[in-house]
Design an enzyme around this catalytic site. Structure first.
Site, PDB file in Angstrom:
ATOM      1  N   GLU A 356       0.861  -1.181   0.000  1.00  0.00           N
ATOM      2  CA  GLU A 356       0.000   0.000   0.000  1.00  0.00           C
ATOM      3  C   GLU A 356       0.893   1.224   0.000  1.00  0.00           C
ATOM      4  O   GLU A 356       1.194   1.768  -1.049  1.00  0.00           O
ATOM      5  CB  GLU A 356      -0.941  -0.035   1.215  1.00  0.00           C
ATOM      6  CG  GLU A 356      -2.105   0.918   1.103  1.00  0.00           C
ATOM      7  CD  GLU A 356      -3.214   0.579   2.099  1.00  0.00           C
ATOM      8  OE1 GLU A 356      -4.116   1.396   2.254  1.00  0.00           O
ATOM      9  OE2 GLU A 356      -3.157  -0.506   2.730  1.00  0.00           O
ATOM     10  N   GLU A 640      -2.525   1.036  13.312  1.00  0.00           N
ATOM     11  CA  GLU A 640      -3.679   1.365  12.472  1.00  0.00           C
ATOM     12  C   GLU A 640      -4.985   1.071  13.193  1.00  0.00           C
ATOM     13  O   GLU A 640      -5.957   1.831  13.079  1.00  0.00           O
ATOM     14  CB  GLU A 640      -3.616   0.557  11.177  1.00  0.00           C
ATOM     15  CG  GLU A 640      -4.808   0.739  10.263  1.00  0.00           C
ATOM     16  CD  GLU A 640      -4.713  -0.106   9.014  1.00  0.00           C
ATOM     17  OE1 GLU A 640      -5.358   0.236   8.009  1.00  0.00           O
ATOM     18  OE2 GLU A 640      -3.988  -1.137   9.039  1.00  0.00           O
TER      19      GLU A 640
END
Length: 774
Positions: A356, A640
């Protein structure tokens, strides 16, 4: 000096003789994911030069060498931009590198972001900005062109046998570069070239392992004690053809097993094949990883002499710090610093490890204020905003991330990856933070047209002030809402903000803020128009989301926090709203109930409402979800997900689980502005004047904070003894302050003089001692 970037269109000519250079590509290059290549040329000098300048850029990544010696120490050059809009070039003084007689310039090339894999395994994009890598350079001596890239150059293969941002790098030291192939001059619009807009990526001091051990298969695992955006540098020796394989991981499993499943399709490995000629040193040229642990497998007759982690960042220098009397809080701040460093590598990415590593706009906007407190982020964020503006759609939708590969290569089954509220609002909120912190009016002006396009897009979603986003990902107006908002026990989940409420909240926030920005820019007509629109959204919000008793529709922490923080709770509902908000927070017993957009607002809202007991309890909560829970679990960066590792050590679903994600570190803005009490003021932007208004949370005492501004260093500290607060302030020349003398502060004494309650006291530059009782 080269002229600073304004826009690609304004870059009418390149400096010196750079304009005469051509973009050349190695004829031997076989494409993405294949053997690494270089271009080179030699030239003779009759004498040592008085001054020599190299200007250089590339399609892909480059590393340049003169006479076998590396040029500069910048990393991952020329950097990452929307390459179809602009490509940075670097300028180096290479006078000391040239010598009388023959000189050779060699430029090694890597796939980089330009053409290696971008996006995850289900939608991988290769060759995003082009299939052919290349280099463009001009070497000037004493103001005259000595060497420019053209069709006469030669090419060949480097020892880098494969590389990619997610892939990592393979390096075969047995390969000696040999320029035995031609080059192709490729079509290239030099108007794209701009001077590097941000400080280059640099190395930190290397970190030695804090522990090492062998796993069941005899592979050696190293713990560097810190999760970081970094790479491994190793010293080794052995026989030619022997090799080392270096794998990376952020965490260990419940039984201390090596676990990097969360990297998904990112191989994120290094493989080094020895040349066999004594001691050899290797670090990757064209990739980096996010990791704390490394696992090394030796194959053949090889010895590992030493291994170290080398952290890298575009913002390696700290601009602020804060400590409290609680070590876990201090570690949380340190974790935030490391997550910013790890993810501020050319652009503000979500994470540095998995497949990502994208410039998500939502993460960046909630963190922008904290980013400016912790590091000088001005140029870095301006450059990012230029990418965002280039990626903005014709209909005004702002991309979910930028540079945006999906703009050039749409992901059909998920529609357009643009237009989410809370994410697209980065185009308004980040320039505003740049104005507050640096007084950067130019950033407001540069982004203002894009702000207007964004606001028109927001209104268009539902043709009115209340936004009703579709539930289908990718449809016009889709929103991530309060991403990853925890719901608690799934048998009886807690309330969460609905998408329409979250979207309308941000519709108001960006419209009201854009009205203020228009006023600062002197555009009275737009300021008036946007103020009227913001008021229309405010009235509609109250009608839609407040009951006659003063209860907000979803009665969750995010709705209340954002509504109170942005003055969307009507005066007649204020007291009832405070009671509802307090109960919603108390019912969780200090556990956080907010996600990506609600979390940065939660503690500031509680503090503004003088619910300091709740702010303290929520912040210091050590259960999940909570900031200090992850610290207690051994985190060295921000996670996260609140629940990334369970209390029993089990790993949450690794398909979406990063352990180096700065978004929840946005709480540090509250620590600086509310707990330390240093509030930047829009009417005196750039810290010309600040408001001093510390929120005294007894368990945090003592608190110390510092921040480097253009004028010098601001320092504050406070300590609580009983009910007596001692607050010390040191302001540099050029910074004034006003201290809030609120009714809650009794017996206020400033620099030895008593002060009556009910007003603000102006403070000039210098040291001040303030005492008061709470």
């Amino acid at each position: 000096m080269d002229t600073p970037y304004k826009s690609a269109q304004q870059q009418s000519r390149l400096p010196g003789h750079f304009a005469t250079a051509e973009m050349i590509s190695p004829a031997c290059d076989a494409g993405q994911g294949q053997a690494g290549t270089f271009v080179s040329a030699a030239v003779a000098l009759p004498a040592a030069p008085d001054r020599a300048i190299l200007r250089i850029s590339a399609l892909g990544l480059y590393r340049a060498f003169i006479n076998g010696v590396r040029v500069g120490n910048d990393l991952l050059t020329p950097g990452w931009t929307c390459y179809d809009a602009r490509i940075a070039y670097q300028t180096y003084d290479v006078t000391h590198m040239l010598r009388p007689g023959d000189n050779r310039l060699e430029i090694w090339l890597g796939d980089g972001w330009y053409r290696s894999q971008i996006l995850w395994a289900s939608n991988p994009i290769y060759n995003c900005w082009g299939e052919h890598i290349g280099a463009i350079a001009a070497l000037e001596v004493n103001g005259l062109p000595l060497l420019v890239t053209d069709g006469s150059w030669k090419s060949g293969f480097t020892p880098v046998s494969r590389n990619g941002i997610y892939y990592g790098e393979d390096y075969d030291a047995r390969i000696t570069p040999c320029a035995d192939s031609a080059v192709d001059v490729i079509a290239f619009d030099k108007v794209l070239l701009v001077p590097h807009e941000v400080d280059p990526v640099k190395e930190f001091e290397p970190r030695a392992p804090v522990a090492e051990w062998r796993d069941a298969d005899g592979r050696r695992i190293y713990d560097f004690g810190q999760n970081a955006g970094a790479y491994i540098r190793l010293r080794t020796q052995g026989a030619a053809g022997a090799s080392l394989r270096i794998e990376h991981a952020e965490i260990l499993g419940p039984n201390e097993e090596f676990d990097n499943r969360n990297y998904r399709s990112a191989r994120a490995e290094l493989r080094y094949v020895l040349a066999g000629d004594g001691e050899e040193v290797y670090a990757p040229l064209f990739s980096f990883m996010g990791f704390r642990y490394a696992r090394i497998t030796l194959e053949g007759d090889v010895e590992r002499l030493s291994v170290e982690m080398v952290p890298i960042s575009s913002v390696p220098v700290a601009a602020g710090g804060i400590t409290t009397g609680i070590p876990a809080v201090n570690r949380l701040v340190e974790n935030t610093v490391w997550s910013q460093r790890s993810n501020f590598i050319e652009i503000p990415t979500d994470c540095p490890q998995r497949d990502e590593r994208l410039g998500w706009t939502g993460d960046a906007q909630v963190f922008a204020g904290t980013a400016c407190w912790l590091a000088d982020s001005e140029r870095f964020l301006i450059k990012f905003l230029r990418d965002v503006m280039h990626d903005q759609r014709e209909n005004g939708a702002v991309p979910h991330f930028s540079p945006d590969p999906t703009r050039l290569h749409p992901i059909d089954e998920r529609g357009d990856w643009a237009g989410s509220t809370g994410w697209g609002d980065a185009i308004v909120i980040i320039p505003w933070q740049l104005y507050l912190h640096y007084g950067n009016r130019e950033a407001l002006a540069e982004c203002f047209p894009a702000m207007l396009k964004w606001l028109d897009y927001l209104w268009s979603i539902s043709d009115g002030p209340i936004i009703r986003p579709p539930a289908v990902w990718g449809d016009h107006g889709f929103t991530f809402g309060d991403w990853l908002q925890p719901v608690g026990d799934n048998r009886k989940p807690r309330p969460t903000v609905a998408d329409d409420c979250a979207a309308t909240l941000y519709h108001f926030i960006s419209t009201e803020l854009s009205s203020r920005i228009a006023g600062i820019l002197g555009d009275a007509a737009q300021a008036s128009r946007l103020e009227a629109r913001a008021e229309e959204i405010r009235r509609a919000f109250v009608r839609e989301y407040f009951s006659p008793s003063g209860r907000i529709a979803h009665n969750d922490q995010t709705s209340w926090a954002l509504a109170f923080l942005h003055d969307l709770v009507p005066a007649e509902y204020h007291e009832a709203g405070k009671a509802y908000f307090r109960r919603v927070v108390e019912e969780t017993d200090g556990v956080i109930g907010t996600g990506f957009i609600g979390t940065p607002a939660l503690l500031p809202a509680l503090t503004r409402l003088n619910m300091l007991d709740l702010a303290e309890k929520v912040f210091l909560n050590r259960k999940v979800p909570g900031w200090l829970y992850q610290v207690d679990r051994g985190a060295t960066s921000i996670w996260e997900r609140w629940d990334a590792i369970a209390e029993d050590g089990s790993i949450y679903d690794p398909d979406m689980n990063s352990y180096n994600h700065y978004a929840y570190g946005a709480v540090c803005q509250w620590l600086f502005e509310d707990v330390a009490g240093i509030k930047p003021l829009a009417e005196a932007a750039g810290f010309q004047r600040v408001e001093l208004d510390p929120a005294i949370l007894p368990k945090l005492s003592p608190v110390k904070a510092w921040h480097e501004v253009r004028q010098g260093r601001i320092e504050v500290e406070w300590e609580l003894a009983g009910d007596q607060v001692s607050y010390r302030v040191d302001l540099p020349e050029g910074v004034e302050a006003r201290f809030k003398v609120s009714p809650a502060r009794r017996d206020v004494v400033i620099d030895g003089a008593s002060v009556s309650a009910g007003g603000d006291v102006a403070l000039s530059a210098g040291k001040h001692v303030i005492a008061f009782r709470i």
